[in-house]
Design a protein around this motif. Structure first.
Motif, short mmCIF file in Angstrom:
data_model
loop_
_atom_site.label_atom_id
_atom_site.label_comp_id
_atom_site.label_asym_id
_atom_site.label_seq_id
_atom_site.Cartn_x
_atom_site.Cartn_y
_atom_site.Cartn_z
N HIS A 1 -0.70 4.86 -3.00
CA HIS A 1 -0.67 5.90 -1.97
C HIS A 1 -1.36 7.18 -2.43
CE1 HIS A 1 1.92 3.66 0.74
NE2 HIS A 1 2.69 3.35 -0.28
N SER A 2 -1.59 7.29 -3.74
CA SER A 2 -2.19 8.51 -4.28
C SER A 2 -3.72 8.48 -4.31
CB SER A 2 -1.67 8.75 -5.70
OG SER A 2 -2.07 7.70 -6.58
N ILE A 3 -4.33 7.37 -3.88
CA ILE A 3 -5.79 7.30 -3.87
C ILE A 3 -6.34 8.32 -2.87
CG2 ILE A 3 -7.80 5.85 -3.35
CD1 ILE A 3 -6.18 3.44 -4.20
N PRO A 4 -7.21 9.23 -3.30
CA PRO A 4 -7.79 10.19 -2.36
C PRO A 4 -8.62 9.46 -1.29
CG PRO A 4 -8.20 10.85 -4.63
CD PRO A 4 -7.67 9.45 -4.68
N LEU A 5 -8.38 9.77 -0.04
CA LEU A 5 -9.11 9.10 1.04
C LEU A 5 -10.61 9.33 0.95
CD1 LEU A 5 -6.78 9.79 4.12
CD2 LEU A 5 -6.86 7.78 2.64
N GLU A 6 -10.99 10.52 0.44
CA GLU A 6 -12.42 10.83 0.34
C GLU A 6 -13.12 9.98 -0.72
OE1 GLU A 6 -10.18 14.00 -2.09
OE2 GLU A 6 -9.94 12.94 -0.17
N ASN B 1 -14.16 0.24 15.38
CA ASN B 1 -13.26 0.88 14.43
C ASN B 1 -12.38 -0.21 13.82
OD1 ASN B 1 -11.10 0.30 16.21
ND2 ASN B 1 -11.38 2.25 17.29
N TYR B 2 -11.49 0.16 12.92
CA TYR B 2 -10.74 -0.86 12.19
C TYR B 2 -9.83 -1.67 13.11
CZ TYR B 2 -6.08 1.30 12.10
OH TYR B 2 -4.85 1.79 12.44
N GLU B 3 -9.27 -1.05 14.13
CA GLU B 3 -8.39 -1.77 15.04
C GLU B 3 -9.16 -2.81 15.85
OE1 GLU B 3 -7.05 1.80 16.94
OE2 GLU B 3 -5.02 1.56 16.12
N GLU B 4 -10.38 -2.46 16.24
CA GLU B 4 -11.19 -3.38 17.05
C GLU B 4 -11.69 -4.56 16.22
OE1 GLU B 4 -12.95 -0.06 20.22
OE2 GLU B 4 -13.95 -0.40 18.29
N ILE B 5 -12.09 -4.30 14.96
CA ILE B 5 -12.57 -5.42 14.14
C ILE B 5 -11.42 -6.37 13.80
CG2 ILE B 5 -12.29 -4.30 11.87
CD1 ILE B 5 -15.12 -6.70 13.00
N ILE B 6 -10.21 -5.83 13.66
CA ILE B 6 -9.05 -6.68 13.40
C ILE B 6 -8.80 -7.61 14.59
CG2 ILE B 6 -6.53 -6.66 13.17
CD1 ILE B 6 -6.90 -4.16 11.37
N ILE B 7 -8.96 -7.09 15.80
CA ILE B 7 -8.79 -7.91 17.00
C ILE B 7 -9.83 -9.02 17.05
CG2 ILE B 7 -9.01 -7.91 19.52
CD1 ILE B 7 -7.76 -5.08 19.46
N GLN B 8 -11.10 -8.66 16.84
CA GLN B 8 -12.17 -9.66 16.89
C GLN B 8 -11.99 -10.73 15.81
OE1 GLN B 8 -15.19 -9.99 14.65
NE2 GLN B 8 -15.82 -11.74 15.90
N ARG B 9 -11.65 -10.29 14.59
CA ARG B 9 -11.47 -11.23 13.49
C ARG B 9 -10.23 -12.11 13.68
NH1 ARG B 9 -16.21 -9.92 12.44
NH2 ARG B 9 -16.93 -9.35 10.35
N LYS B 10 -9.21 -11.57 14.35
CA LYS B 10 -8.00 -12.37 14.60
C LYS B 10 -8.34 -13.59 15.44
CE LYS B 10 -5.27 -11.59 18.03
NZ LYS B 10 -4.30 -11.05 19.01
N GLY C 1 2.37 -4.53 1.73
CA GLY C 1 2.85 -4.73 3.09
C GLY C 1 3.06 -3.44 3.86
N ILE C 2 3.28 -2.35 3.15
CA ILE C 2 3.50 -1.06 3.81
C ILE C 2 2.24 -0.58 4.53
CG2 ILE C 2 3.94 1.40 3.38
CD1 ILE C 2 5.85 0.50 1.14
N ASN C 3 1.09 -0.79 3.87
CA ASN C 3 -0.17 -0.33 4.47
C ASN C 3 -1.26 -1.38 4.24
OD1 ASN C 3 -2.15 1.20 5.66
ND2 ASN C 3 -1.97 2.95 4.29
N PRO C 4 -1.15 -2.54 4.89
CA PRO C 4 -2.06 -3.66 4.59
C PRO C 4 -3.51 -3.43 4.99
CG PRO C 4 -0.72 -4.16 6.51
CD PRO C 4 -0.18 -2.89 5.94
N PHE C 5 -3.75 -2.47 5.88
CA PHE C 5 -5.11 -2.23 6.36
C PHE C 5 -5.71 -0.93 5.79
CE2 PHE C 5 -3.01 -4.51 9.98
CZ PHE C 5 -3.58 -5.75 9.70
N PHE C 6 -5.19 -0.50 4.66
CA PHE C 6 -5.65 0.77 4.08
C PHE C 6 -7.15 0.79 3.86
CE2 PHE C 6 -6.75 3.15 0.19
CZ PHE C 6 -6.40 4.43 0.60
N SER C 7 -7.68 -0.22 3.18
CA SER C 7 -9.11 -0.24 2.83
C SER C 7 -10.00 -0.35 4.06
CB SER C 7 -9.42 -1.39 1.86
OG SER C 7 -8.83 -1.15 0.60
N ILE C 8 -9.61 -1.22 4.98
CA ILE C 8 -10.46 -1.41 6.16
C ILE C 8 -10.43 -0.18 7.06
CG2 ILE C 8 -8.77 -2.49 7.73
CD1 ILE C 8 -11.01 -4.58 8.33
N LYS C 9 -9.30 0.55 7.08
CA LYS C 9 -9.23 1.80 7.83
C LYS C 9 -10.24 2.80 7.28
CE LYS C 9 -4.29 1.75 9.02
NZ LYS C 9 -2.99 2.41 8.72
#
Length: 380
Positions: A128-133, A231-240, A280-288
């Motif tokens: 959780h401490s990884i800087p988003l930038e 965006n990440y939500e849309e690619i998750i839908i397509q890939r699902k 499991g808390i933040n499984p889409f961190f990287s793709i976001k």
């Protein structure tokens, strides 16, 4: 207001005193059993894949790259073998879960010192401490460069092999282009070339299959997101939807069994239950962080039109996550002064290393390792 009789109040209190310990005991029993099952699965994997050769190597290590602690699993039957750095897909797809499928089932650990690296934000390297930038393509290229130099110094070799799959193939080829002096050769599987075109073809294919299957829910969902960029939500839908159709197709064509990812996650020896909970808390961190405008601007036709090391592309005939037609087109145009090759896997989609492990092993050992190292000996 209803008043309870003293006897009734005492009975309720007595029931509470009994129920709370029972619930606590059940909770402890459940988690003890879950922990025991987790350890049992891990021990089964360890027994099946333990490296016992005299000069073998097998360890998990935390390495600081670009100011962030990240984890690598290093395994091989002979520590004097060539080193191969494996860059996983996703972004954010945990690698340790199927590292042994690559190393043991496909037998690469017999011929290489395999370095399985979970990139910042992925698997055991998530924090959780990884800087988003810091979650950028440029930073991941820098991390790859830094890790490659560490491996060269650690194993006292002049160069290593670099292998990128899917998302990792983008990072891998860009790194190899900038720092060819570090690598014997580059190998790409499920190669990403031009993300915008990639996702456009992938989307149209998924739409076509949804229509063929008469899946109205899929059609409605896919038409809602439309064509990329996503965006990440849309690619998750397509890939699902693509993943679901893909599993059905591969099962019908080649009797491929679906993978139980939850069980594989639990059975991975490198993951504690705390690691799994964190993922499991933040499984889409990287793709976001990484599936964004910067990603869609990448175009290897323009950015890597030529390269100074041998290049090999391994392509699944039924890959519509990273459509192989784009890769073949790129291969035809790529200028590779040290040689290039394109190998089709006719019974595979996006995962040739898992779907055709024997052929994958033969290609990696006979066509790539043998060819590159013979040429190295001749030139030196």
């Amino acid at each position: 207001m209803v008043k309870f009789k003293p006897e009734l109040s005492r009975n309720i209190s007595a029931i509470q005193k009994c129920v709370i310990p029972i619930i606590l005991i059940l909770f402890i029993t459940l988690w003890t059993g879950f922990f025991a099952y987790h350890k049992y699965l891990q021990n089964q994997v360890k027994k099946r894949t333990n490296i016992i050769t005299a000069d073998g190597i097998s360890f998990l290590e935390k390495i600081n790259l670009g100011g962030i602690d990240q984890w690598v699993l290093i395994r091989g039957l002979e520590k004097s073998n060539p080193v191969l750095l494996f860059l996983h897909g996703g972004p954010g797809a945990p690698l340790f879960t199927y590292a042994r499928d690559i190393g043991v089932t496909a037998k690469l650990e017999q011929h290489f010192v395999m370095v399985y690296w979970e990139q910042r934000g992925t698997g055991k390297s998530f924090s959780h401490s990884i800087p988003l930038e810091s979650m950028t393509i440029e930073q991941l290229i820098s991390d790859t460069f830094e890790l490659s130099k560490i491996l060269i110094n650690r194993f006292k070799v002049s160069r290593i092999y670099i292998f990128g799959r899917s998302w990792g193939s983008l990072i891998g080829l860009l790194t190899a282009k900038r720092h060819p002096e570090l690598f014997y050769a580059y190998v790409g599987i499920g190669q990403m070339v031009y993300p915008l075109e990639n996702d456009s073809i992938s989307y149209q294919y998924t739409l076509k299959i949804a229509d063929k299957f008469g899946n109205e829910e899929a059609l409605k969902s896919l038409k809602k997101i439309g064509n990329p960029p996503y965006n990440y939500e849309e690619i998750i839908i397509q890939r699902k939807w693509l993943t679901g159709f893909y599993e059905v197709m591969m099962s019908e064509k080649f009797n491929k069994k679906r993978i139980n990812y939850r069980k594989k996650l639990l059975s991975t020896p490198e993951y504690s239950l705390i690691d799994i909970f964190k993922m499991g808390i933040n499984p889409f961190f990287s793709i976001k962080c990484l599936w964004n405008d910067e990603f869609y601007k990448v175009n290897l036709f323009n950015e890597v039109p030529q390269i100074g090391i041998p290049v090999f592309f391994l392509a699944g005939r039924y890959d519509y996550f990273t459509p192989s037609e784009i890769v073949e087109n790129y291969y035809q145009k790529l200028q590779a002064s040290k040689g290039k090759d394109f190998i089709w896997f006719e019974r595979s989609g996006h995962y040739p290393e898992l779907e055709e492990p024997e052929k994958f092993h033969n290609v990696m050992v006979n066509k790539i390792l043998g060819k590159v190292h013979i040429n190295e000996k001749i030139t030196h």
